[in-house]
Design a protein around this motif. Structure first.
Motif, PDB file in Angstrom:
ATOM      1  N   TYR A  77     134.294  64.475  55.788  1.00 25.96           N
ATOM      2  CA  TYR A  77     133.871  63.698  54.760  1.00 25.96           C
ATOM      3  C   TYR A  77     132.822  63.307  54.723  1.00 25.96           C
ATOM      4  O   TYR A  77     132.024  62.667  55.597  1.00 25.96           O
ATOM      5  CB  TYR A  77     135.027  62.002  54.567  1.00 25.96           C
ATOM      6  CG  TYR A  77     134.642  61.159  53.470  1.00 25.96           C
ATOM      7  CD1 TYR A  77     135.588  61.188  52.381  1.00 25.96           C
ATOM      8  CD2 TYR A  77     133.972  60.550  53.976  1.00 25.96           C
ATOM      9  CE1 TYR A  77     135.542  60.828  51.529  1.00 25.96           C
ATOM     10  CE2 TYR A  77     134.173  59.268  52.690  1.00 25.96           C
ATOM     11  CZ  TYR A  77     134.606  59.554  51.696  1.00 25.96           C
ATOM     12  OH  TYR A  77     134.673  58.568  50.830  1.00 25.96           O
TER      13      TYR A  77
ATOM     14  N   TRP B  85     148.157  62.396  50.696  1.00 33.00           N
ATOM     15  CA  TRP B  85     147.366  61.425  51.501  1.00 33.00           C
ATOM     16  C   TRP B  85     145.971  61.597  52.357  1.00 33.00           C
ATOM     17  O   TRP B  85     145.292  61.438  52.208  1.00 33.00           O
ATOM     18  CB  TRP B  85     147.772  60.987  52.647  1.00 33.00           C
ATOM     19  CG  TRP B  85     147.772  60.297  54.041  1.00 33.00           C
ATOM     20  CD1 TRP B  85     146.952  58.547  54.313  1.00 33.00           C
ATOM     21  CD2 TRP B  85     147.021  60.847  55.080  1.00 33.00           C
ATOM     22  NE1 TRP B  85     146.767  57.886  55.428  1.00 33.00           N
ATOM     23  CE2 TRP B  85     147.164  59.069  55.848  1.00 33.00           C
ATOM     24  CE3 TRP B  85     147.250  61.692  56.333  1.00 33.00           C
ATOM     25  CZ2 TRP B  85     146.090  59.130  57.110  1.00 33.00           C
ATOM     26  CZ3 TRP B  85     146.865  61.405  57.326  1.00 33.00           C
ATOM     27  CH2 TRP B  85     146.060  60.446  58.196  1.00 33.00           C
ATOM     28  N   MET B  86     146.212  63.174  53.074  1.00 33.07           N
ATOM     29  CA  MET B  86     145.275  64.084  53.351  1.00 33.07           C
ATOM     30  C   MET B  86     144.336  64.392  52.663  1.00 33.07           C
ATOM     31  O   MET B  86     142.835  63.978  52.727  1.00 33.07           O
ATOM     32  CB  MET B  86     145.753  64.951  54.156  1.00 33.07           C
ATOM     33  CG  MET B  86     146.336  65.530  55.243  1.00 33.07           C
ATOM     34  SD  MET B  86     144.464  64.904  56.912  1.00 33.07           S
ATOM     35  CE  MET B  86     144.103  66.452  57.069  1.00 33.07           C
TER      36      MET B  86
ATOM     37  N   SER C 296     143.828  62.494  49.211  1.00 35.62           N
ATOM     38  CA  SER C 296     143.023  61.104  48.921  1.00 35.62           C
ATOM     39  C   SER C 296     142.470  60.854  49.843  1.00 35.62           C
ATOM     40  O   SER C 296     141.349  59.721  49.818  1.00 35.62           O
ATOM     41  CB  SER C 296     144.115  60.519  49.274  1.00 35.62           C
ATOM     42  OG  SER C 296     144.916  60.875  48.601  1.00 35.62           O
ATOM     43  N   MET C 297     142.576  60.668  51.414  1.00 36.36           N
ATOM     44  CA  MET C 297     141.657  59.822  52.672  1.00 36.36           C
ATOM     45  C   MET C 297     140.450  60.708  52.657  1.00 36.36           C
ATOM     46  O   MET C 297     139.221  60.660  52.847  1.00 36.36           O
ATOM     47  CB  MET C 297     142.214  60.298  53.479  1.00 36.36           C
ATOM     48  CG  MET C 297     141.685  59.871  55.300  1.00 36.36           C
ATOM     49  SD  MET C 297     142.364  59.687  56.110  1.00 36.36           S
ATOM     50  CE  MET C 297     142.638  60.889  56.559  1.00 36.36           C
ATOM     51  N   LEU C 298     140.367  62.463  52.291  1.00 36.09           N
ATOM     52  CA  LEU C 298     138.624  63.396  52.372  1.00 36.09           C
ATOM     53  C   LEU C 298     138.277  63.705  51.318  1.00 36.09           C
ATOM     54  O   LEU C 298     137.166  63.945  51.706  1.00 36.09           O
ATOM     55  CB  LEU C 298     139.660  64.283  52.888  1.00 36.09           C
ATOM     56  CG  LEU C 298     139.863  63.924  54.587  1.00 36.09           C
ATOM     57  CD1 LEU C 298     140.766  65.418  55.353  1.00 36.09           C
ATOM     58  CD2 LEU C 298     139.059  63.962  55.675  1.00 36.09           C
TER      59      LEU C 298
ATOM     60  N   GLU D 161     136.276  53.079  46.649  1.00 37.11           N
ATOM     61  CA  GLU D 161     138.044  53.592  47.475  1.00 37.11           C
ATOM     62  C   GLU D 161     137.273  54.166  48.039  1.00 37.11           C
ATOM     63  O   GLU D 161     137.388  54.757  49.272  1.00 37.11           O
ATOM     64  CB  GLU D 161     137.838  55.206  45.635  1.00 37.11           C
ATOM     65  CG  GLU D 161     138.571  55.997  46.643  1.00 37.11           C
ATOM     66  CD  GLU D 161     138.928  56.931  45.552  1.00 37.11           C
ATOM     67  OE1 GLU D 161     139.865  57.497  46.620  1.00 37.11           O
ATOM     68  OE2 GLU D 161     139.498  56.545  44.503  1.00 37.11           O
TER      69      GLU D 161
ATOM     70  N   GLN E 190     138.482  54.456  51.632  1.00 43.16           N
ATOM     71  CA  GLN E 190     138.628  55.709  52.758  1.00 43.16           C
ATOM     72  C   GLN E 190     138.514  56.079  54.343  1.00 43.16           C
ATOM     73  O   GLN E 190     138.976  56.474  55.294  1.00 43.16           O
ATOM     74  CB  GLN E 190     137.795  57.374  52.074  1.00 43.16           C
ATOM     75  CG  GLN E 190     138.538  57.628  50.370  1.00 43.16           C
ATOM     76  CD  GLN E 190     138.221  58.390  49.801  1.00 43.16           C
ATOM     77  OE1 GLN E 190     137.152  58.015  48.862  1.00 43.16           O
ATOM     78  NE2 GLN E 190     139.103  59.131  49.529  1.00 43.16           N
TER      79      GLN E 190
ATOM     80  N   GLN F 268     140.487  53.960  56.376  1.00 39.94           N
ATOM     81  CA  GLN F 268     140.941  54.512  56.592  1.00 39.94           C
ATOM     82  C   GLN F 268     141.113  56.225  57.127  1.00 39.94           C
ATOM     83  O   GLN F 268     141.834  55.448  58.951  1.00 39.94           O
ATOM     84  CB  GLN F 268     142.317  55.798  56.003  1.00 39.94           C
ATOM     85  CG  GLN F 268     143.248  55.943  55.519  1.00 39.94           C
ATOM     86  CD  GLN F 268     144.173  54.853  56.210  1.00 39.94           C
ATOM     87  OE1 GLN F 268     144.984  54.259  55.747  1.00 39.94           O
ATOM     88  NE2 GLN F 268     144.456  55.847  57.798  1.00 39.94           N
ATOM     89  N   LEU F 269     139.638  55.908  57.578  1.00 42.47           N
ATOM     90  CA  LEU F 269     139.824  57.461  58.775  1.00 42.47           C
ATOM     91  C   LEU F 269     139.219  56.756  60.157  1.00 42.47           C
ATOM     92  O   LEU F 269     139.636  57.574  61.301  1.00 42.47           O
ATOM     93  CB  LEU F 269     138.020  57.761  57.721  1.00 42.47           C
ATOM     94  CG  LEU F 269     138.187  59.268  57.406  1.00 42.47           C
ATOM     95  CD1 LEU F 269     137.179  59.558  56.436  1.00 42.47           C
ATOM     96  CD2 LEU F 269     139.214  60.640  57.156  1.00 42.47           C
TER      97      LEU F 269
ATOM     98  N   THR G  94     142.437  56.044  61.400  1.00 41.15           N
ATOM     99  CA  THR G  94     143.594  57.106  62.172  1.00 41.15           C
ATOM    100  C   THR G  94     142.800  57.752  63.381  1.00 41.15           C
ATOM    101  O   THR G  94     143.537  58.262  64.349  1.00 41.15           O
ATOM    102  CB  THR G  94     143.257  57.973  61.155  1.00 41.15           C
ATOM    103  OG1 THR G  94     143.771  57.633  59.784  1.00 41.15           O
ATOM    104  CG2 THR G  94     144.150  59.218  61.609  1.00 41.15           C
TER     105      THR G  94
END
Length: 399
Positions: free
Chosen positions: A203, A344-345, A347-349, A359, A363, A366-367, A370
């Motif tokens: 990302y 989900w993957m 949208s996150m990346l 946004e 992100q 979230q990363l 995780t």
């Protein structure tokens, strides 16, 4: 022509279904509109879930897979200019194997041809008739241009997103859910050793990038690009330069090499409900599409084939309709789980095209969560290696 199961499409779903049914003593005919050479060579996904590998071994298809497949026990999430490893096997006890979809397809074609079972390539004008009746038919023209009709007990539509099987459903019998994402993947296959021993999901401020591989000598790489991008706007040097920027971390050296193949892939989510109308059953991409980020497409297709084969064995022997009646509901339960993980993957990346700073911060949050939370990392890992499913096969029909 007459058969028990007419299978439209010689991709992973259709060929695996044909292989499993042949082992159960059930007669099948596979129809494919492309040539044999095209089907064996087209490059698609390359990550096999743990259960997919176990199934391939169990049904006699593990030889070349075990020799040439590349087991992976982790993957990297790369952001903030650093690598963050998700230890797949340590977290779940399971692994993935990198083995290209075209290699699985080659193994299935070879097994079917060795068994003397028919695959009819280069067919055209395929159409399904009377799917709600007791004897549905498939009409088509063969490679010589001869018009033919194939009478079946059951038709399996495994002909992909652009196939004809779904069009045989009455409009009011089908509901389609879809999401189009505002970007595409630009993918290349390059003759160069991988630059890292595991997959990298990166990302960056410039968008998503993925480092993968197909063999110790061939690397597969992807870039997020605008949905309306043209392949001609991306000469090889520009691709390598952009990959180097998006994948950059201290100490990482991106190995470049001759580009063997280049293409654009749209990113979408599609689910068709139900996956059955009468004696017409859908499997694989004919029923569902997932974004490639979660590496679920081929694995879902093979799991569909396993479930459908289990259901057809008692149905065609006249013993029971129970498993066939529940096929659509069972599969959709798993399909929506895979759709959520893939969404989900994705949208996150992936960066939004408008570069929304809010946004972007979400992100990154979230990363960071995780990779710092054992529970979050485990959730990603167990979905990525594939949630377990029952691999048992009924009776002596599956030696």
């Amino acid at each position: 022509m007459r058969t028990q199961v007419g299978i439209i499409g010689a991709g992973p779903a259709g060929l695996m279904l044909a292989h499993l049914l042949h082992r159960a003593g059930i007669d099948t005919v596979v129809l494919e509109r492309r040539s044999r050479e095209h089907v064996r060579q087209r490059v698609r996904a390359g990550v096999l879930e743990h259960s997919t590998v176990k199934l391939l071994r169990a049904v006699g298809l593990g030889g070349r897979l075990d020799r040439e497949g590349m087991p992976h026990h982790g993957l990297s999430l790369r952001f903030d200019r650093a690598d963050h490893r998700i230890a797949l096997t340590d977290l779940t006890g399971r692994a993935i194997t990198v083995y290209g979809q075209q290699e699985v397809v080659k193994d299935l074609i070879d097994a079917r041809e060795t068994a003397g079972a028919p695959i009819m390539f280069d067919v055209d004008e395929v159409s399904v008739h009377d799917p709600a009746g007791d004897r549905p038919r498939i009409t088509f023209t063969d490679a010589d241009g001869t018009a033919r009709a194939l009478v079946c007990d059951v038709v399996a539509g495994c002909d992909g997103f652009h196939g004809v099987s779904r069009t045989a459903f009455p409009p009011d019998a089908l509901r389609t859910y879809r999401r189009e994402y505002p970007f595409a993947w630009l993918g290349i296959l390059a003759r160069t050793p991988p630059s890292h021993h595991e997959l990298i999901y990166a990302y960056s401020d410039r968008g998503f990038a993925l480092h993968s591989m197909r063999s110790p000598e061939i690397t597969r790489l992807y870039l997020q690009v605008p949905a309306d991008e043209r392949i001609t706007d991306w000469p090889d040097d520009r691709i390598w330069d952009e990959l180097a920027v998006r994948l950059a971390v201290d100490g990482f050296d991106l190995r470049s090499g001759p580009v063997l193949e280049k293409g654009l892939t749209s990113v979408r989510s599609v689910v068709t409900e139900p996956m059955r109308y009468g004696r017409l059953l859908l499997a694989g991409d004919a029923a569902h599409i997932v974004p490639p980020t979660g590496a679920k497409g081929m694995n879902l297709a093979i799991a569909d084939a396993l479930d459908l084969s289990r259901a057809l064995v008692p149905f065609l022997s006249g013993r029971s309709t129970e498993l066939l009646d529940g096929y659509s509901d069972r599969r959709l339960h798993r399909v929506w789980r895979a759709e959520h993980f893939s969404w989900w993957m994705t949208s996150m990346l992936h960066r939004s095209p408008d570069g929304d700073p809010f946004e972007h911060r979400l992100q990154l949050a979230q990363l960071r969560y995780t990779v710092s939370s054992l529970a979050a990392a485990t959730s990603l890992a167990e979905n990525y290696v594939g949630l377990p499913y029952d691999l048992s096969m009924p009776g002596s029909a599956y030696p």
